[in-house]
Design a protein around this motif. Structure first.
Motif, mmCIF file in Angstrom:
data_model
loop_
_atom_site.group_PDB
_atom_site.id
_atom_site.type_symbol
_atom_site.label_atom_id
_atom_site.label_comp_id
_atom_site.label_asym_id
_atom_site.label_seq_id
_atom_site.Cartn_x
_atom_site.Cartn_y
_atom_site.Cartn_z
ATOM 1 N N PHE A 231 0.835 -1.196 0.000
ATOM 2 C CA PHE A 231 0.000 0.000 0.000
ATOM 3 C C PHE A 231 0.878 1.256 0.000
ATOM 4 O O PHE A 231 1.771 1.406 0.835
ATOM 5 N N THR A 232 0.591 2.161 -0.945
ATOM 6 C CA THR A 232 1.423 3.358 -1.121
ATOM 7 C C THR A 232 0.551 4.597 -1.044
ATOM 8 O O THR A 232 -0.400 4.741 -1.816
ATOM 9 N N TYR A 233 0.873 5.492 -0.129
ATOM 10 C CA TYR A 233 0.065 6.699 0.067
ATOM 11 C C TYR A 233 0.252 7.656 -1.105
ATOM 12 O O TYR A 233 1.344 7.801 -1.648
ATOM 13 N N ILE A 234 -0.814 8.318 -1.475
ATOM 14 C CA ILE A 234 -0.835 9.140 -2.682
ATOM 15 C C ILE A 234 0.245 10.226 -2.682
ATOM 16 O O ILE A 234 0.859 10.503 -3.720
ATOM 17 N N ASP A 235 0.517 10.857 -1.553
ATOM 18 C CA ASP A 235 1.528 11.917 -1.522
ATOM 19 C C ASP A 235 2.924 11.376 -1.826
ATOM 20 O O ASP A 235 3.760 12.083 -2.399
ATOM 21 N N ASP A 236 3.178 10.119 -1.444
ATOM 22 C CA ASP A 236 4.465 9.515 -1.765
ATOM 23 C C ASP A 236 4.574 9.241 -3.265
ATOM 24 O O ASP A 236 5.666 9.334 -3.849
ATOM 25 N N ILE A 237 3.448 8.910 -3.886
ATOM 26 C CA ILE A 237 3.427 8.692 -5.337
ATOM 27 C C ILE A 237 3.726 9.994 -6.077
ATOM 28 O O ILE A 237 4.601 10.042 -6.964
ATOM 29 N N THR A 238 3.020 11.059 -5.742
ATOM 30 C CA THR A 238 3.215 12.321 -6.468
ATOM 31 C C THR A 238 4.601 12.905 -6.207
ATOM 32 O O THR A 238 5.182 13.540 -7.085
ATOM 33 N N GLU A 239 5.128 12.677 -5.013
ATOM 34 C CA GLU A 239 6.482 13.132 -4.712
ATOM 35 C C GLU A 239 7.488 12.428 -5.612
ATOM 36 O O GLU A 239 8.422 13.039 -6.144
ATOM 37 N N GLY A 240 7.287 11.130 -5.803
ATOM 38 C CA GLY A 240 8.185 10.377 -6.662
ATOM 39 C C GLY A 240 8.126 10.833 -8.106
ATOM 40 O O GLY A 240 9.157 10.934 -8.782
ATOM 41 N N ILE A 241 6.917 11.121 -8.592
ATOM 42 C CA ILE A 241 6.770 11.581 -9.975
ATOM 43 C C ILE A 241 7.449 12.932 -10.159
ATOM 44 O O ILE A 241 8.159 13.156 -11.147
ATOM 45 N N GLU A 242 7.239 13.834 -9.206
ATOM 46 C CA GLU A 242 7.863 15.152 -9.322
ATOM 47 C C GLU A 242 9.382 15.042 -9.330
ATOM 48 O O GLU A 242 10.067 15.718 -10.117
#
Length: 335
Positions: A231-242
Motif C-alpha cells: 500500500f502506497t500513500y498518494i503523496d508519496d506517489i506524487t512526490e516520486g513523480i515530481e
C-alpha cells in the motif's frame, strides 16, 4: 515557467499530481474523458478543487488562476490530442489516463484495449513529432503477475500477466520502448503499487470497505484474507513523480522503467484492522476464495528509483489511513 500535459487529470493520481505541480508553479494542461467506470461526480468534485467548473465534452475550461487549462476528451481521439499538442508546447507529458481495474477487465475487455492501448498511441505519436523533455506514463505492479521472487524488481521477467488489464500495461511498456528507440523520445514508465488516500477510487478495496462499514453491509475479503499489498500513500506517489520529472534516462534508447511503491507489504487483515480503528467502526466480514486476475502479494523494490531520485516513501499506514478516513467521513457526510 514549465508547461506540463497531464492526461487523466480528473483521476485519483492525476488530480493530486495536478494540484501538486500547480502549487509548485507549473502551468498545467489537463485532459480526462470523465467516464462512468465509477461515480463521475467524484471526478467533477476533484476538478472543482482545482478550480475547474462545468467541464463539458470538447470544450476548454480554465481555472481562475490561469495555471490550469482543461478539456473533457479521450486520448484515443487522435484529432483532439493533435490539437492539444499544436496548441501548447509541452516541456513534460505525464500520461495517466487509462481504464483502471483488474477484475473489471475480465467483464469489459474492449474498453481496456480502447482506453489503454488505443488511448496511448496518439500520445506517443504526438510526442514523436513534438518531442518533450520527458514523457512519463503509468504502468502497473499487476504486470508482475504471479511472480514468486520478491521483492519485485524492474529487471524481473513480466511475460505472463494474469489479467487483461495487466496485459494492456505490458503492451504500453512495449509501445513506449519502441517509440523511444525509433524517435529518441525520453520516456519513463512507472509501475504503481496499490495507491490509496483521500479523493481515491471507489473501486479500490479500501474504499469499498469504508463504504460498506458505514452502510452496514458486509465486506468481501478474498483468499480468506491471506493477501499482502504494498500500500502506497498518494503523496508519496506524487512526490516520486515530481522528483523524476526532470531526470529522463540518458541511455540509448532513452527509456526506463521504475517501481514506485512503499516497499513494505502489509497483510490485508492488518490493513482492515487499521481502517476500522481510523473509521471508529467495525466491519462485517465475509471471506471469499481468490478472485480471477488477483495476485497473492505485491512487494516493490524501490532501490532503482531511490538511486535515481532519492525517492523515499514517508507515510506509514496509520498516518495515511487517518487522512483518508477524515476525508471520507466529511465527503460522504457520515457520522
Amino acid at each position: 515557467m514549465s508547461r506540463v500535459l497531464i492526461t487523466g487529470a480528473a483521476g485519483f493520481i492525476g488530480f493530486h499530481l495536478t494540484k501538486k505541480l500547480m502549487n509548485k508553479g507549473f502551468e498545467i494542461t489537463g485532459i480526462d474523458e470523465i467516464n462512468d467506470y465509477y461515480e463521475p461526480k467524484l471526478k467533477r468534485d476533484r476538478l472543482q478543487q482545482l478550480g475547474i467548473q462545468n467541464a463539458k465534452p470538447g470544450t476548454w475550461v480554465s481555472n481562475p488562476d490561469g495555471n490550469l487549462n482543461f478539456i473533457q476528451a479521450s486520448t484515443y481521439d487522435k484529432d483532439i490530442v493533435e490539437d492539444i499538442f499544436d496548441k501548447y508546447d509541452f516541456d513534460y507529458v505525464i500520461h495517466l489516463a487509462a481504464q483502471a481495474g483488474v477484475r473489471n477487465s475480465i467483464d469489459n475487455p474492449y474498453k481496456y484495449t480502447q482506453s489503454n492501448i488505443e488511448g496511448f498511441l496518439p500520445i506517443l505519436e504526438a510526442c514523436r513529432h513534438k518531442t518533450p523533455k520527458h514523457l512519463i506514463f503509468a504502468s502497473s505492479s499487476s504486470i508482475y503477475g504471479n511472480n514468486t521472487k520478491i521483492p519485485f524488481e524492474e529487471s524481473d521477467a513480466v511475460d505472463h500477466p494474469i489479467s487483461l488489464y495487466a496485459a494492456t500495461k505490458k503492451a504500453n511498456e512495449l509501445m513506449a520502448h519502441t517509440y523511444s528507440h525509433l524517435y529518441n523520445i525520453p520516456v519513463t514508465g512507472l509501475r504503481f503499487f496499490t495507491v490509496y488516500g483521500p479523493w481515491g477510487r471507489p473501486d479500490m478495496a479500501y474504499f469499498k470497505f469504508a463504504k460498506a462499514i458505514f452502510e452496514g453491509n458486509e465486506i468481501e475479503i478474498f483468499n480468506n484474507g491471506d493477501l499482502k499489498r504494498d500500500f502506497t500513500y498518494i503523496d508519496d506517489i506524487t512526490e516520486g513523480i515530481e522528483k523524476l520529472l526532470d531526470k529522463p534516462s540518458e541511455d540509448s534508447p532513452t527509456y526506463d522503467i521504475f517501481n514506485i511503491g512503499n516497499s513494505h507489504p502489509v497483510k490485508l487483515m492488518d490493513f482492515i484492522s487499521t481502517l476500522e480503528q481510523e473509521l471508529g467502526k467495525e466491519a462485517k466480514k465475509v471471506y471469499k476464495p481468490m478472485q480471477p486476475g488477483d495476485v497473492y502479494k505485491t512487494y516493490a523494490s524501490t532501490e532503482k528509483l531511490n538511486k535515481k531520485t532519492g525517492y523515499q516513501p514517508a507515510t506509514n499506514l496509520k498516518e495515511g489511513l487517518s487522512v483518508f478516513a477524515e476525508w471520507f467521513l466529511n465527503y460522504y457526510h457520515y457520522k
